[in-house]
Design a protein around this motif. Structure first.
Motif, PDB file in Angstrom:
ATOM      1  N   GLU A   1      -1.288  -0.266  10.100  1.00  0.00           N
ATOM      2  CA  GLU A   1      -1.770   0.299   9.015  1.00  0.00           C
ATOM      3  C   GLU A   1      -3.017   1.358   9.617  1.00  0.00           C
ATOM      4  OE1 GLU A   1      -2.941  -2.310   5.740  1.00  0.00           O
ATOM      5  OE2 GLU A   1      -4.072  -0.909   4.906  1.00  0.00           O
TER       6      GLU A   1
ATOM      7  N   GLY B   1      -1.784   4.202  11.457  1.00  0.00           N
ATOM      8  CA  GLY B   1      -1.180   5.132  10.371  1.00  0.00           C
ATOM      9  C   GLY B   1      -2.128   6.312   9.885  1.00  0.00           C
TER      10      GLY B   1
ATOM     11  N   HIS C   1       4.245   2.405   8.092  1.00  0.00           N
ATOM     12  CA  HIS C   1       2.970   3.163   8.469  1.00  0.00           C
ATOM     13  C   HIS C   1       2.844   4.061   9.590  1.00  0.00           C
ATOM     14  CE1 HIS C   1       0.985   0.555   5.559  1.00  0.00           C
ATOM     15  NE2 HIS C   1       0.987  -0.788   6.262  1.00  0.00           N
TER      16      HIS C   1
END
Lengths: 184, 586
Positions: free
Chosen positions: B450, B453, B476
């Motif tokens: 996460e 990304g 992600h």
């Protein structure tokens, strides 16, 4: 970024996931042409309490990501490399049209080595004595050591010999005799 | 706004302007401005880079660019370096050489990486490109010294021959003899990969002696230490030198000859080689140390204090490669001595050992990150890491462009808190805004992906192993990393969802590799049908994929964009998922 709901919607196609929680631990075989088999570990490894993860006994293919020439190079340098590949040296004999190659690791000592050389090149080596070298034949087994010097086979302990021998040469005739009677 | 019309610029002027544009990316951009720019540009393009030899065909390249003088081609995926790509996969250069032989007779430079190069290819190169000046075979295989002999004999204008990290069949050291006596143009020679116990040393000496422009010479391991002095004395103008075996019994004549030879190389800046190095002979290079910008000791089993002492004498170092024998203490010395350090690589001396054999931890890297403000590129193998250390490192080095951390135990947690290393790597991507390459390891959940990304907007290459918990992680990365070109994943629980949801993204990347993951055959087939401009290659040595269920995970998956369509040189264990494959099974 997209939250889980949007993400779910974005994936219109739902194919059933095989549902493997644990990544597979693979056993390794030395070369590229290997067969892999997966071992599913029984427990869920997601919790952080395990410091040591995959069973360290099995080597994982591709991990750690060290290039093979590095692995090979370094293994050759290690002092205690009994598992390492063979020690291949070229063997030449004066008068023979081509050379041979043998693996010194395979033999347990001088008698075995000399026997092999005799069979390979179809000749006989005389009896070895520390004082006079090889008596009773026209041939003398010699080797080039790490320093580039030509030595008589048999003078140093076997382990030292296989570590320092770069190539073998079976000398014939007067040149041979010169080597055994106190070298230059 | 006034519109300037194109016909006010004669072609020659545009061509002249283009001659100042060297980067492929910029030229590509210029070529899509309008049709006339495309035409002019393609005629005057001289240099081409093909990052994946299967992304385009030689015919297509030749058709578009009729007059290329320099080509760079890459073949196998990066994970081939770690034995994950089976022999016979592909990456053959012969089709390229064959077609270029007719089309580019004036070709000057050939650079190949991870390709299969046969003696036949080399012989064809020697025959077809009389003006060849540069031949670089980086991590290639498939050729022998016979092929090299052909090159040596024919390429009169050769300046650079670099075989770095290639696997060469050594049939005879006498290939060096094939350089004619009249040949004197050598500038750079890298034969460090050759294993032959028969590199004809006298031929090498003569070659070195008659090439006054030789600046770079990297020898192979077989060249003994006592021959080095002689060689160096024939080439005191060297800038970069790689020794052979750096071990011998200590002899005062050898020692003093070596010291003198090194001392006379007033322009020497880069040293490497040092196989089996013994401490006794290290001081001979002390006279060079203050000038050294690059030092590669990664084959040298020397330990502290000798190693640290050497390092402390090299204040100008920009690039350092070393084994983990340097330990934290040595890295602290590096940090305080080498303020210009830009690149550090620390390799494991005992990668498969279960117990640590050296005291190298995260502390060493923290010290270097703190002491070396110019540090940009790191490759670090160690056995423990903490989030706190990674956060510190990230804060110390916001200029990182490459960060590759390899924890020998691939799923090890933060050793202090027992937490995953998500936060630590998150800090790296958050602080290092120019990060182009990242390799992860350690215990990692979906969280780290996460962060990646969200923050890693300039990231071009990501390597992942044993990380993540679900497809969300992959999603992600694919949806967030705008600059992503290469993604390679091994042993992660990523399946179909993320891949299918981000299928379009794959066309914006060079390639995606996934091995030992959870992508099903059915998903591969679906991708193959949906995305005609992607080659979806499934590799499985156990047998053809259609012998198993749709939901079975594939062993290895390699996806790359291509305008050349599926390739036809695949070995029996590689299948392309295209429309034909899918339809013939339904």
């Amino acid at each position: 970024m997209e939250n889980s709901v949007a993400y779910e919607k974005a994936t219109e196609l739902r194919l059933g996931l095989p549902g493997i929680d644990e990544p597979a631990v693979l056993s390794s075989v030395k070369n590229n042409k290997r067969s892999l088999h997966d071992e599913k570990s029984g427990e869920n490894g997601k919790s952080a309490q395990n410091e040591t993860a995959p069973p360290s006994k099995a080597q994982i293919v591709g991990w750690p990501p060290v290039q093979s020439y590095r692995k090979n190079n370094f293994q050759q340098a290690k002092k205690s490399e009994s598992e390492c590949g063979g020690i291949y040296v070229k063997v030449s004999m004066d008068g023979a049209p081509y050379l041979r190659k043998i693996d010194l690791k395979v033999y347990k000592g001088y008698p075995e080595l000399l026997q092999v050389l005799e069979n390979m090149f179809k000749f006989t080596i005389g009896d070895y004595s520390e004082r006079e070298g090889y008596k009773g034949s026209d041939y003398e087994p010699t080797y080039e050591d790490k320093d580039g010097d030509w030595m008589l086979v048999g003078d140093v302990p076997w382990e030292m010999f296989i570590r320092s021998c770069k190539r073998l040469r079976i000398m014939k005739g007067s040149e041979a005799r010169g080597l055994s009677c106190s070298g230059v | 706004m006034q519109k300037k019309t194109a016909y006010s610029f004669p072609d020659e002027i545009l061509e002249h302007v283009f001659s100042f544009i060297h980067s492929g990316k910029d030229r590509n951009a210029a070529s899509v401005v309008c049709k006339s720019w495309y035409e002019i540009e393609r005629w005057c393009r001289r240099k081409i880079f093909v990052g994946n030899c299967y992304a385009v065909s030689p015919t297509m390249v030749i058709r578009r660019f009729p007059d290329i003088r320099s080509i760079e081609l890459k073949g196998k995926p990066h994970f081939a370096d770690f034995n994950l790509v089976p022999d016979g996969w592909g990456g053959y250069v012969l089709p390229w050489i064959s077609e270029m032989a007719g089309a580019y007779p004036w070709l000057e430079e050939i650079r190949l990486k991870r390709m299969v190069v046969t003696d036949e290819s080399l012989e064809l190169v020697a025959k077809s490109f009389t003006n060849l000046q540069v031949l670089v075979l980086f991590s290639c295989e498939g050729f022998s010294t016979d092929g090299l002999a052909a090159i040596a004999a024919s390429c009169k204008n050769l300046r650079e021959l670099d075989l770095r990290d290639s696997e060469v069949d050594d049939l005879s050291g006498h290939w060096l003899n094939h350089f004619p006596d009249t040949y004197t143009s050598l500038v750079s020679l890298n034969i460090s990969c050759l294993g032959s116990d028969d590199v004809s040393f006298s031929a090498l000496e003569r070659l070195v002696g008659r090439c006054p422009n030789l600046r770079r010479l990297l020898l192979n391991r077989e060249v003994p230490l006592d021959k080095i002095a002689n060689l160096l004395s024939r080439a005191p103008q060297l800038i970069e030198f790689g020794t052979g075996t750096y071990a011998a019994e200590l002899r005062s004549d050898v020692y003093s000859n070596l010291a003198e030879a090194f001392c006379n190389c007033k322009e020497l800046k880069c040293l490497s080689g040092f196989w089996d190095a013994v401490p006794a002979y290290l001081p001979v290079i002390y006279s060079v140390c203050s000038r050294l910008t690059s030092l590669n000791l990664s084959y040298a089993p020397i330990q502290n204090p000798d190693l640290t002492k050497l390092v402390s004498q090299c204040p100008s170092l920009q690039r350092m490669l070393v084994l983990d024998y340097i330990e934290d203490s040595g890295l602290e010395v590096l940090a305080s001595s080498c303020k210009d350090l830009q690149e550090l690589r620390v390799f494991p001396s005992d990668p498969f050992g279960e117990e640590p054999n050296v005291s190298l931890t995260e502390k060493g890297l923290v010290a270097v990150s703190s002491g070396c403000p110019k540090l940009q590129s790191v490759l670090y193998f160690c056995r423990q890491m903490s989030n706190a250390a990674l956060v510190t490192i990230a804060q110390n080095c916001p200029n990182f462009t490459r960060f590759r951390l390899c924890l020998l135990d691939p799923k090890i947690a933060d050793y202090r808190t027992l937490q995953p290393l998500d936060v630590g790597f998150g800090a790296i991507v958050e602080h290092c805004k120019d990060l182009r390459r990242l390799s992860l390891s350690g215990l990692l959940t979906d969280r780290v992906f996460e962060y990646i990304g969200m923050h890693a907007k300039k990231l071009e290459m990501l390597s992942v192993a044993f990380a993540g918990e679900s497809d969300l992680a992959l999603h992600h990365v694919l949806s967030g990393c705008e600059s992503l070109r290469k993604l390679e994943i091994m042993n992660c629980p990523f399946g179909d969802k993320a891949l299918l949801a981000n299928a379009a993204k794959l066309e914006t990347m060079r390639s995606l590799w996934m091995s030992s993951c959870s992508v099903s055959l059915g998903a591969c087939k679906m991708l193959g049908q949906k995305m005609p401009r992607l080659n979806i290659e499934v590799m499985d040595e156990k047998g053809p994929p259609d012998s198993r269920a749709e939901s079975d995970p594939v062993d290895k998956l390699y996806i790359y964009r291509s305008v050349a369509g599926p390739r036809f040189d695949m070995p029996p264990f590689v299948w392309t998922m295209d429309e034909d494959f899918a339809s013939e099974l339904s």
